[in-house]
Design an enzyme around this catalytic site. Structure first.
Site, PDB file in Angstrom:
ATOM      1  N   SER A   1      -4.948  -0.041  14.329  1.00  0.00           N
ATOM      2  CA  SER A   1      -5.566   1.157  14.551  1.00  0.00           C
ATOM      3  C   SER A   1      -6.267   1.270  15.954  1.00  0.00           C
ATOM      4  O   SER A   1      -6.470   0.420  16.579  1.00  0.00           O
ATOM      5  CB  SER A   1      -6.589   1.276  13.422  1.00  0.00           C
ATOM      6  OG  SER A   1      -7.602   2.511  13.769  1.00  0.00           O
TER       7      SER A   1
ATOM      8  N   GLY B   1       2.367   4.301   3.656  1.00  0.00           N
ATOM      9  CA  GLY B   1       3.120   3.320   2.803  1.00  0.00           C
ATOM     10  C   GLY B   1       4.178   4.299   2.108  1.00  0.00           C
ATOM     11  O   GLY B   1       5.330   3.959   2.367  1.00  0.00           O
TER      12      GLY B   1
ATOM     13  N   GLY C   1       1.192   9.959  -0.432  1.00  0.00           N
ATOM     14  CA  GLY C   1       0.446  10.706   0.317  1.00  0.00           C
ATOM     15  C   GLY C   1      -0.132   9.804   1.325  1.00  0.00           C
ATOM     16  O   GLY C   1      -0.793  10.512   2.360  1.00  0.00           O
TER      17      GLY C   1
ATOM     18  N   TYR D   1     -14.717  -2.623  10.103  1.00  0.00           N
ATOM     19  CA  TYR D   1     -13.232  -2.184   9.971  1.00  0.00           C
ATOM     20  C   TYR D   1     -12.641  -2.394  11.319  1.00  0.00           C
ATOM     21  O   TYR D   1     -11.426  -2.662  11.269  1.00  0.00           O
ATOM     22  CB  TYR D   1     -13.282  -0.667   9.630  1.00  0.00           C
ATOM     23  CG  TYR D   1     -11.858  -0.058   9.719  1.00  0.00           C
ATOM     24  CD1 TYR D   1     -11.012  -0.278   8.593  1.00  0.00           C
ATOM     25  CD2 TYR D   1     -11.622   0.967  10.575  1.00  0.00           C
ATOM     26  CE1 TYR D   1      -9.636   0.301   8.817  1.00  0.00           C
ATOM     27  CE2 TYR D   1     -10.195   1.450  10.601  1.00  0.00           C
ATOM     28  CZ  TYR D   1      -9.296   1.079   9.847  1.00  0.00           C
ATOM     29  OH  TYR D   1      -8.156   1.630   9.701  1.00  0.00           O
TER      30      TYR D   1
ATOM     31  N   GLY E   1       0.894  -1.015  -0.080  1.00  0.00           N
ATOM     32  CA  GLY E   1       0.052   0.107  -0.056  1.00  0.00           C
ATOM     33  C   GLY E   1       0.614   0.985  -0.078  1.00  0.00           C
ATOM     34  O   GLY E   1       0.680   2.141   0.924  1.00  0.00           O
TER      35      GLY E   1
HETATM   36  N1  LIG Z   1      -4.653   7.135   8.365  1.00  0.00           N
HETATM   37  C1  LIG Z   1      -5.061   6.980   9.548  1.00  0.00           C
HETATM   38  O1  LIG Z   1      -5.284   7.916  10.268  1.00  0.00           O
HETATM   39  C2  LIG Z   1      -5.066   5.538   9.971  1.00  0.00           C
HETATM   40  C3  LIG Z   1      -5.374   5.142  11.086  1.00  0.00           C
HETATM   41  C4  LIG Z   1      -5.556   4.086  11.729  1.00  0.00           C
HETATM   42  C5  LIG Z   1      -4.777   3.027  11.037  1.00  0.00           C
HETATM   43  N2  LIG Z   1      -4.849   3.437   9.612  1.00  0.00           N
HETATM   44  C6  LIG Z   1      -4.080   2.119   8.882  1.00  0.00           C
HETATM   45  O2  LIG Z   1      -3.072   2.767   8.068  1.00  0.00           O
HETATM   46  C7  LIG Z   1      -2.964   1.735   7.070  1.00  0.00           C
HETATM   47  C8  LIG Z   1      -2.354   2.806   5.732  1.00  0.00           C
HETATM   48  O3  LIG Z   1      -3.637   3.544   5.613  1.00  0.00           O
HETATM   49  P1  LIG Z   1      -3.546   5.111   4.932  1.00  0.00           P
HETATM   50  O4  LIG Z   1      -4.013   5.735   5.932  1.00  0.00           O
HETATM   51  O5  LIG Z   1      -2.063   5.203   4.374  1.00  0.00           O
HETATM   52  O6  LIG Z   1      -4.599   5.157   3.702  1.00  0.00           O
HETATM   53  P2  LIG Z   1      -4.256   5.053   2.371  1.00  0.00           P
HETATM   54  O7  LIG Z   1      -3.768   6.445   1.923  1.00  0.00           O
HETATM   55  O8  LIG Z   1      -5.743   4.994   1.530  1.00  0.00           O
HETATM   56  O9  LIG Z   1      -3.357   3.968   1.695  1.00  0.00           O
HETATM   57  C9  LIG Z   1      -3.969   2.573   1.768  1.00  0.00           C
HETATM   58  C10 LIG Z   1      -3.110   1.853   0.867  1.00  0.00           C
HETATM   59  O10 LIG Z   1      -3.545   0.663   0.713  1.00  0.00           O
HETATM   60  C11 LIG Z   1      -3.843   0.347  -0.675  1.00  0.00           C
HETATM   61  N3  LIG Z   1      -4.966  -0.885  -0.850  1.00  0.00           N
HETATM   62  C12 LIG Z   1      -6.265  -0.775  -0.673  1.00  0.00           C
HETATM   63  N4  LIG Z   1      -6.846  -1.748  -1.042  1.00  0.00           N
HETATM   64  C13 LIG Z   1      -6.009  -2.695  -1.747  1.00  0.00           C
HETATM   65  C14 LIG Z   1      -5.739  -3.923  -2.187  1.00  0.00           C
HETATM   66  N5  LIG Z   1      -6.845  -4.588  -2.492  1.00  0.00           N
HETATM   67  N6  LIG Z   1      -4.625  -4.406  -2.471  1.00  0.00           N
HETATM   68  C15 LIG Z   1      -3.397  -3.711  -2.326  1.00  0.00           C
HETATM   69  N7  LIG Z   1      -3.515  -2.579  -1.937  1.00  0.00           N
HETATM   70  C16 LIG Z   1      -4.514  -2.036  -1.409  1.00  0.00           C
HETATM   71  C17 LIG Z   1      -4.116   1.458  -1.109  1.00  0.00           C
HETATM   72  O11 LIG Z   1      -3.917   1.321  -2.653  1.00  0.00           O
HETATM   73  P3  LIG Z   1      -4.730   2.482  -3.640  1.00  0.00           P
HETATM   74  O12 LIG Z   1      -4.279   3.800  -3.459  1.00  0.00           O
HETATM   75  O13 LIG Z   1      -4.834   1.702  -4.988  1.00  0.00           O
HETATM   76  O14 LIG Z   1      -6.245   2.294  -3.160  1.00  0.00           O
HETATM   77  C18 LIG Z   1      -3.004   2.519  -0.548  1.00  0.00           C
HETATM   78  O15 LIG Z   1      -1.748   2.450  -1.139  1.00  0.00           O
HETATM   79  C19 LIG Z   1      -4.142   1.068   6.702  1.00  0.00           C
HETATM   80  O16 LIG Z   1      -3.964  -0.364   7.122  1.00  0.00           O
HETATM   81  C20 LIG Z   1      -5.144   1.654   7.676  1.00  0.00           C
HETATM   82  O17 LIG Z   1      -5.855   0.854   8.311  1.00  0.00           O
HETATM   83  C21 LIG Z   1      -4.571   4.547   9.051  1.00  0.00           C
END
Ligand SMILES: NC(=O)c1ccc[n+]([C@@H]2O[C@H](COP(=O)([O-])OP(=O)(O)OC[C@H]3O[C@@H](n4cnc5c(N)ncnc54)[C@H](OP(=O)(O)O)[C@@H]3O)[C@@H](O)[C@H]2O)c1
Length: 307
Positions: free
Chosen positions: A149, A27, A24, A176, A20
């Site tokens: 999370s 990851g 922005g 979730y 992922g």
């Molecule tokens: N941001 C927060 O405040 C927060 C809080 C708690 C936990 N988290 C956790 O942090 C992690 C990263 O999320 P993020 O906040 O950075 O969100 P994000 O910007 O939406 O990044 C999520 C990543 O996961 C990828 N993804 C989604 N579905 C996928 C699939 N089927 N196969 C492969 N990759 C896939 C997305 O790819 P695409 O761009 O192609 O969709 C994107 O690269 C997640 O596990 C989330 O639960 C985030």
């Protein structure tokens, strides 16, 4: 213990796979800092164009970065198997960061018959971890970091039902939360199994607090740009800490010498922001029997038993 990104040690000679890595998101920033310290970083994403965007952005900041792309759709067990087969050429893997995820998506089932959030956030990573385990073992000091999370606190119960059956009304936020609880169960049970089998792999977990990524917009609108998706994306950025800071707990968990099954999160108010430290977890997340049961369900669901 308070950790700062400046504490990130030299990563030369280490190979780190991050799922992922979209620009922005967490990851991207996890990959950027590790590449800055000399790691060879494998960016595993489902959209090759997006992965190339991240590669280009990292190269602007780190011209000599060692970056490779791996195609991976975690919502497809077949894709995970293909990705793992392609990853064989990577050789020993020091760290796998199971970062990719979706949040609050409308009810849908994957081609494997699994609910989308459980498939993407738990079953896909479970299968990927098992298939890459031999390469993690080869590194002689492997590590699996699962990005969980604070939502895990509101899971209500562990997801121990038949994953191909929907019982009762679908609550997308509850599901979730259960996927993020599953990340902690996977961490605990994987780490326990590694020690039991005397394998040189540790499992740790991290959570970013609240970080300004595309997670909310992606979950609600299936995209982060255009119309209401852009508005939600921009709003989240205003009220949260920067995505770069959200990557710090993952970075600490991936590199600091910590015991297996450690959970790392931000040290600020309500663990929503700030420098990372070791944090606690809910009573449900400490339920060893639930972790073991989820492991067995996961093995049957993805048709892979490990270690
Ligand atoms: N941001 C927060 O405040 C927060 C809080 C708690 C936990 N988290 C956790 O942090 C992690 C990263 O999320 P993020 O906040 O950075 O969100 P994000 O910007 O939406 O990044 C999520 C990543 O996961 C990828 N993804 C989604 N579905 C996928 C699939 N089927 N196969 C492969 N990759 C896939 C997305 O790819 P695409 O761009 O192609 O969709 C994107 O690269 C997640 O596990 C989330 O639960 C985030």
């Amino acid at each position: 213990m308070h950790w700062n990104v400046a504490d990130l040690p030299d990563q030369s000679g280490r190979t780190i796979v991050i799922t992922g890595p979209t620009l922005g998101g967490l990851g991207h920033f996890t990959a950027l800092e590790l590449a800055r310290r000399g790691a060879r970083v494998v960016l595993a994403g489902r959209n090759p164009t997006k992965v190339e965007e991240t590669v280009a952005a990292i190269r602007v900041e780190v011209p000599g970065a060692s970056l490779e792309a791996l195609h991976l759709d975690l919502a497809s067990l077949a894709s995970v198997r293909t990705a793992a087969a392609n990853a064989a050429q990577i050789g020993p893997i020091d760290v796998l960061v199971n970062n990719a995820g979706v949040m609050g998506t409308a009810y849908s089932r994957t081609a494997d018959g699994l609910e989308l959030q459980m498939a993407t956030n738990h079953f896909g990573p479970f299968l990927l971890t098992g298939l890459l385990l031999p390469q993690l073992v080869q590194s002689a000091d492997g590590r699996v970091v699962s990005v969980s999370s604070m939502f895990h606190h509101v899971a209500g119960k562990s997801p121990l039902g038949d994953p191909r059956e929907q019982t009762g009304r679908y609550n997308k936020w509850r599901v979730y939360a259960q996927t993020k609880l599953a990340n902690l169960h996977l961490t605990a049970e994987l780490d326990r199994r590694m020690r039991e089998a005397d394998l040189p792999v540790r499992a740790l977990a991290a959570h970013p607090g609240f970080a300004g990524t595309h997670l909310a917009a992606n979950g609600q609108y299936g995209r982060s740009r255009g119309g209401v998706a852009s508005i939600l994306d921009a709003t989240v950025k205003v009220i949260s800490q920067p995505a770069a800071a959200g990557a710090w707990p993952s970075l600490m968990a991936a590199t600091e010498d910590l015991p297996g099954n450690t959970f790392v999160g931000p040290s600020g108010l309500q663990q929503m922001m700030g420098t990372p430290r070791i944090v606690g977890r809910s009573k449900l997340a400490r339920d060893e029997a639930a972790a073991k049961k989820l492991w067995e369900i996961s093995e049957a669901t993805v048709d892979l038993q490990y270690p």
